[in-house]
Design a protein around this motif. Structure first.
Motif, PDB file in Angstrom:
ATOM      1  N   ASN A  30       0.823  -1.167   0.032  1.00 34.50           N
ATOM      2  CA  ASN A  30      -0.023   0.016  -0.115  1.00 34.50           C
ATOM      3  C   ASN A  30       0.807   1.229   0.055  1.00 34.50           C
ATOM      4  OD1 ASN A  30      -2.240  -1.501   0.041  1.00 34.50           O
ATOM      5  ND2 ASN A  30      -2.320  -1.421   2.197  1.00 34.50           N
ATOM      6  N   ASP A  31       0.514   2.215  -0.725  1.00 32.29           N
ATOM      7  CA  ASP A  31       1.386   3.474  -0.956  1.00 32.29           C
ATOM      8  C   ASP A  31       2.624   3.318  -1.867  1.00 32.29           C
ATOM      9  OD1 ASP A  31      -0.837   4.958   0.383  1.00 32.29           O
ATOM     10  OD2 ASP A  31       0.436   4.744   2.354  1.00 32.29           O
ATOM     11  N   GLY A  32       2.689   2.155  -2.236  1.00 33.64           N
ATOM     12  CA  GLY A  32       3.963   1.794  -3.300  1.00 33.64           C
ATOM     13  C   GLY A  32       3.730   2.808  -4.606  1.00 33.64           C
ATOM     14  N   LEU A  33       4.821   2.942  -5.132  1.00 34.75           N
ATOM     15  CA  LEU A  33       4.924   3.978  -6.362  1.00 34.75           C
ATOM     16  C   LEU A  33       5.060   2.969  -7.747  1.00 34.75           C
ATOM     17  CD1 LEU A  33       7.185   6.672  -5.342  1.00 34.75           C
ATOM     18  CD2 LEU A  33       4.560   6.631  -5.208  1.00 34.75           C
ATOM     19  N   LEU A  34       4.179   3.304  -8.637  1.00 31.74           N
ATOM     20  CA  LEU A  34       4.405   2.748 -10.026  1.00 31.74           C
ATOM     21  C   LEU A  34       4.877   3.861 -10.879  1.00 31.74           C
ATOM     22  CD1 LEU A  34       3.907   0.890 -12.598  1.00 31.74           C
ATOM     23  CD2 LEU A  34       1.514   1.468 -12.472  1.00 31.74           C
ATOM     24  N   LEU A  35       6.126   3.744 -11.494  1.00 25.99           N
ATOM     25  CA  LEU A  35       6.674   4.637 -12.550  1.00 25.99           C
ATOM     26  C   LEU A  35       6.805   4.225 -13.758  1.00 25.99           C
ATOM     27  CD1 LEU A  35       9.804   5.595 -10.161  1.00 25.99           C
ATOM     28  CD2 LEU A  35       7.418   6.386  -9.918  1.00 25.99           C
ATOM     29  N   PHE A  36       6.235   4.658 -14.657  1.00 26.47           N
ATOM     30  CA  PHE A  36       6.394   4.265 -16.301  1.00 26.47           C
ATOM     31  C   PHE A  36       6.347   5.332 -17.182  1.00 26.47           C
ATOM     32  CE2 PHE A  36       2.000   4.169 -15.634  1.00 26.47           C
ATOM     33  CZ  PHE A  36       1.423   4.852 -16.732  1.00 26.47           C
ATOM     34  N   ASP A  37       6.931   5.114 -18.382  1.00 24.50           N
ATOM     35  CA  ASP A  37       6.725   6.025 -19.485  1.00 24.50           C
ATOM     36  C   ASP A  37       6.292   5.362 -20.559  1.00 24.50           C
ATOM     37  OD1 ASP A  37       9.165   5.147 -21.792  1.00 24.50           O
ATOM     38  OD2 ASP A  37       9.951   5.064 -19.656  1.00 24.50           O
ATOM     39  N   VAL A  38       5.658   6.180 -21.553  1.00 20.62           N
ATOM     40  CA  VAL A  38       5.136   5.557 -22.903  1.00 20.62           C
ATOM     41  C   VAL A  38       5.441   6.593 -23.851  1.00 20.62           C
ATOM     42  CG1 VAL A  38       3.222   4.177 -21.553  1.00 20.62           C
ATOM     43  CG2 VAL A  38       2.742   6.547 -22.146  1.00 20.62           C
ATOM     44  N   HIS A  39       5.127   6.230 -25.086  1.00 17.20           N
ATOM     45  CA  HIS A  39       5.000   6.884 -26.343  1.00 17.20           C
ATOM     46  C   HIS A  39       3.874   7.658 -26.400  1.00 17.20           C
ATOM     47  CE1 HIS A  39       8.855   5.155 -27.888  1.00 17.20           C
ATOM     48  NE2 HIS A  39       8.290   4.044 -28.313  1.00 17.20           N
ATOM     49  N   THR A  40       3.936   8.897 -26.767  1.00 18.42           N
ATOM     50  CA  THR A  40       2.794   9.796 -26.947  1.00 18.42           C
ATOM     51  C   THR A  40       2.038   9.221 -28.527  1.00 18.42           C
ATOM     52  OG1 THR A  40       3.809  11.456 -28.037  1.00 18.42           O
ATOM     53  CG2 THR A  40       3.617  11.522 -25.729  1.00 18.42           C
ATOM     54  N   LEU A  41       0.868   9.830 -28.576  1.00 17.29           N
ATOM     55  CA  LEU A  41       0.188   9.565 -29.928  1.00 17.29           C
ATOM     56  C   LEU A  41       0.814  10.399 -30.816  1.00 17.29           C
ATOM     57  CD1 LEU A  41      -3.636   9.796 -28.675  1.00 17.29           C
ATOM     58  CD2 LEU A  41      -2.471   7.700 -29.773  1.00 17.29           C
ATOM     59  N   TYR A  42       1.518  11.557 -30.679  1.00 17.92           N
ATOM     60  CA  TYR A  42       2.152  12.329 -31.421  1.00 17.92           C
ATOM     61  C   TYR A  42       3.411  11.305 -32.117  1.00 17.92           C
ATOM     62  CZ  TYR A  42       5.479  15.915 -33.221  1.00 17.92           C
ATOM     63  OH  TYR A  42       6.251  16.523 -33.918  1.00 17.92           O
ATOM     64  N   LYS A  43       4.112  10.874 -31.168  1.00 16.75           N
ATOM     65  CA  LYS A  43       5.502  10.177 -31.493  1.00 16.75           C
ATOM     66  C   LYS A  43       5.059   8.858 -32.447  1.00 16.75           C
ATOM     67  CE  LYS A  43       9.854   8.246 -29.993  1.00 16.75           C
ATOM     68  NZ  LYS A  43      10.624   8.082 -28.872  1.00 16.75           N
ATOM     69  N   ILE A  44       4.311   8.471 -32.095  1.00 18.40           N
ATOM     70  CA  ILE A  44       3.726   7.343 -32.907  1.00 18.40           C
ATOM     71  C   ILE A  44       3.170   7.501 -34.389  1.00 18.40           C
ATOM     72  CG2 ILE A  44       1.953   5.320 -33.235  1.00 18.40           C
ATOM     73  CD1 ILE A  44       3.980   4.519 -31.158  1.00 18.40           C
ATOM     74  N   GLY A  45       2.341   8.677 -34.407  1.00 22.40           N
ATOM     75  CA  GLY A  45       1.709   9.150 -35.605  1.00 22.40           C
ATOM     76  C   GLY A  45       2.828  10.253 -36.420  1.00 22.40           C
ATOM     77  N   GLU A  46       3.365  10.943 -35.749  1.00 22.12           N
ATOM     78  CA  GLU A  46       4.084  11.877 -36.434  1.00 22.12           C
ATOM     79  C   GLU A  46       5.552  11.732 -36.438  1.00 22.12           C
ATOM     80  OE1 GLU A  46       2.833  14.195 -38.210  1.00 22.12           O
ATOM     81  OE2 GLU A  46       0.802  13.549 -37.566  1.00 22.12           O
ATOM     82  N   VAL A  47       6.143  10.824 -35.637  1.00 27.36           N
ATOM     83  CA  VAL A  47       7.745  10.664 -35.587  1.00 27.36           C
ATOM     84  C   VAL A  47       7.933   9.254 -36.214  1.00 27.36           C
ATOM     85  CG1 VAL A  47       9.805  10.436 -34.094  1.00 27.36           C
ATOM     86  CG2 VAL A  47       7.958  12.185 -33.703  1.00 27.36           C
ATOM     87  N   PHE A  48       7.377   8.349 -35.907  1.00 24.46           N
ATOM     88  CA  PHE A  48       7.400   7.019 -36.444  1.00 24.46           C
ATOM     89  C   PHE A  48       6.825   6.708 -37.792  1.00 24.46           C
ATOM     90  CE2 PHE A  48       8.261   5.352 -31.883  1.00 24.46           C
ATOM     91  CZ  PHE A  48       9.469   5.534 -32.076  1.00 24.46           C
ATOM     92  N   SER A  49       5.434   6.670 -38.036  1.00 22.38           N
ATOM     93  CA  SER A  49       4.755   6.272 -38.905  1.00 22.38           C
ATOM     94  C   SER A  49       5.314   6.801 -40.309  1.00 22.38           C
ATOM     95  CB  SER A  49       3.147   6.519 -38.818  1.00 22.38           C
ATOM     96  OG  SER A  49       2.662   5.915 -38.007  1.00 22.38           O
ATOM     97  N   GLU A  50       5.512   5.846 -41.494  1.00 21.72           N
ATOM     98  CA  GLU A  50       6.010   6.406 -42.585  1.00 21.72           C
ATOM     99  C   GLU A  50       7.254   6.936 -42.662  1.00 21.72           C
ATOM    100  OE1 GLU A  50       4.405   5.121 -44.892  1.00 21.72           O
ATOM    101  OE2 GLU A  50       2.120   5.071 -44.650  1.00 21.72           O
ATOM    102  N   HIS A  51       8.101   6.646 -41.644  1.00 25.79           N
ATOM    103  CA  HIS A  51       9.272   7.198 -41.777  1.00 25.79           C
ATOM    104  C   HIS A  51      10.358   6.182 -41.602  1.00 25.79           C
ATOM    105  CE1 HIS A  51       7.412  11.018 -40.480  1.00 25.79           C
ATOM    106  NE2 HIS A  51       8.743  11.546 -40.778  1.00 25.79           N
ATOM    107  N   THR A  52      11.655   6.240 -42.329  1.00 22.71           N
ATOM    108  CA  THR A  52      12.578   5.334 -42.318  1.00 22.71           C
ATOM    109  C   THR A  52      14.080   5.708 -41.574  1.00 22.71           C
ATOM    110  OG1 THR A  52      11.581   4.185 -44.316  1.00 22.71           O
ATOM    111  CG2 THR A  52      14.163   3.829 -43.564  1.00 22.71           C
ATOM    112  N   PHE A  53      14.649   4.861 -40.801  1.00 25.96           N
ATOM    113  CA  PHE A  53      15.628   5.373 -40.125  1.00 25.96           C
ATOM    114  C   PHE A  53      16.762   4.186 -40.417  1.00 25.96           C
ATOM    115  CE2 PHE A  53      11.849   6.255 -37.267  1.00 25.96           C
ATOM    116  CZ  PHE A  53      12.040   7.438 -37.252  1.00 25.96           C
TER     117      PHE A  53
END
Length: 249
Positions: free
Chosen positions: A134-157
């Motif tokens: 109880n009272d423990g902390l969950l810490l996480f990160d995720v990609h945003t919709l902007y990154k998936i849709g604008e930075v990744f999609s239809e791009h080649t690295f």
């Protein structure tokens, strides 16, 4: 996601990843929001154990969880090389077993984005809830919709290096917030000979509001939302969102 050939190449490709910034995020979140001492830490989606190792080196009692046995084999070797006793287990983050009263749980490096549905995310948060005090902390990160849709999609690295090269193509998925990653790696094995490995990955993300709703339903309260390894509030063009959440008693 079970990384196949990728596990052996992962650390070489991620040499410039901001691992120390994830560690700083953990320390700052604990300092700001933990109720009482925080020692036991569950690193979910730990991959090759790079963050696990850093956290153990500064005194946390870390346990690493990952779905890929190939990645865990690298993590175990890394811990042994650094003289650390870190238990690593092959488990699905949606079905954690054997953990109770953990002070901290972390899910970093967009590991949550490999879950395909909101039900998968909900099941994961519920499994984490059961593993924490109880009272423990969950810490996480995720990609945003902007990154998936604008930075990744239809791009080649691409990377062209003497030892290893890759071509990384990103194609939009059928649903909003989803993307397919098609990766081809070329590993130099001698003279003019290269060995090719292919990997296909799928990622999906959701709005901040959706993650917030799922967290609340699973029994967590959100304490902080920040973006891109800063203390700033996420904006439309943020690429990575960080959550600090507390298990409600």
């Amino acid at each position: 996601m079970s990384y196949q050939h990728f596990a052996g190449l992962y650390d070489r490709l991620m040499e410039d990843a901001p691992y120390d910034m994830w560690v700083s995020f953990v320390n700052n979140a604990i300092e700001s929001y933990s109720n009482g001492p925080a020692s036991s830490l569950l690193d979910i989606g730990c991959g090759t154990g790079e963050i696990s190792t850093r956290l153990a080196q500064i005194g946390y009692h870390v346990t690493g969880i990952d779905l890929s046995e190939e990645m865990l084999a690298v993590a175990r070797g890394k811990a042994e090389q650094n003289g650390l006793e870190i238990p690593f287990y092959q488990q699905d983050m949606r079905d954690l077993n054997g953990f109770t009263d953990q002070d901290i749980a972390v899910i970093f490096c967009d590991s949550l984005n490999y879950l395909r549905t909101t039900e998968d995310v909900k099941t994961t948060f519920q499994a984490v809830f059961k593993s924490m005090r109880n009272d423990g902390l969950l810490l996480f990160d995720v990609h945003t919709l902007y990154k998936i849709g604008e930075v990744f999609s239809e791009h080649t690295f691409a990377l062209n290096d003497e030892e290893i090269s890759y071509i990384w193509e990103c194609h939009p998925g059928e649903e909003e917030g989803s993307v397919y990653h098609d990766l081809s790696f070329f590993l130099h094995i001698g003279d003019a000979v290269y060995r090719r490995y292919d990997e296909n990955h799928f990622q999906k993300t959701y709005s901040i509001e959706t993650y917030t709703s799922i967290l609340n339903e699973a029994g967590f309260e959100i304490l902080a939302l920040t973006a891109d390894f800063t203390d700033r509030t996420p904006v439309e063009t943020s690429e990575r969102v960080f959550f600090v959440a507390r298990k409600k008693a």
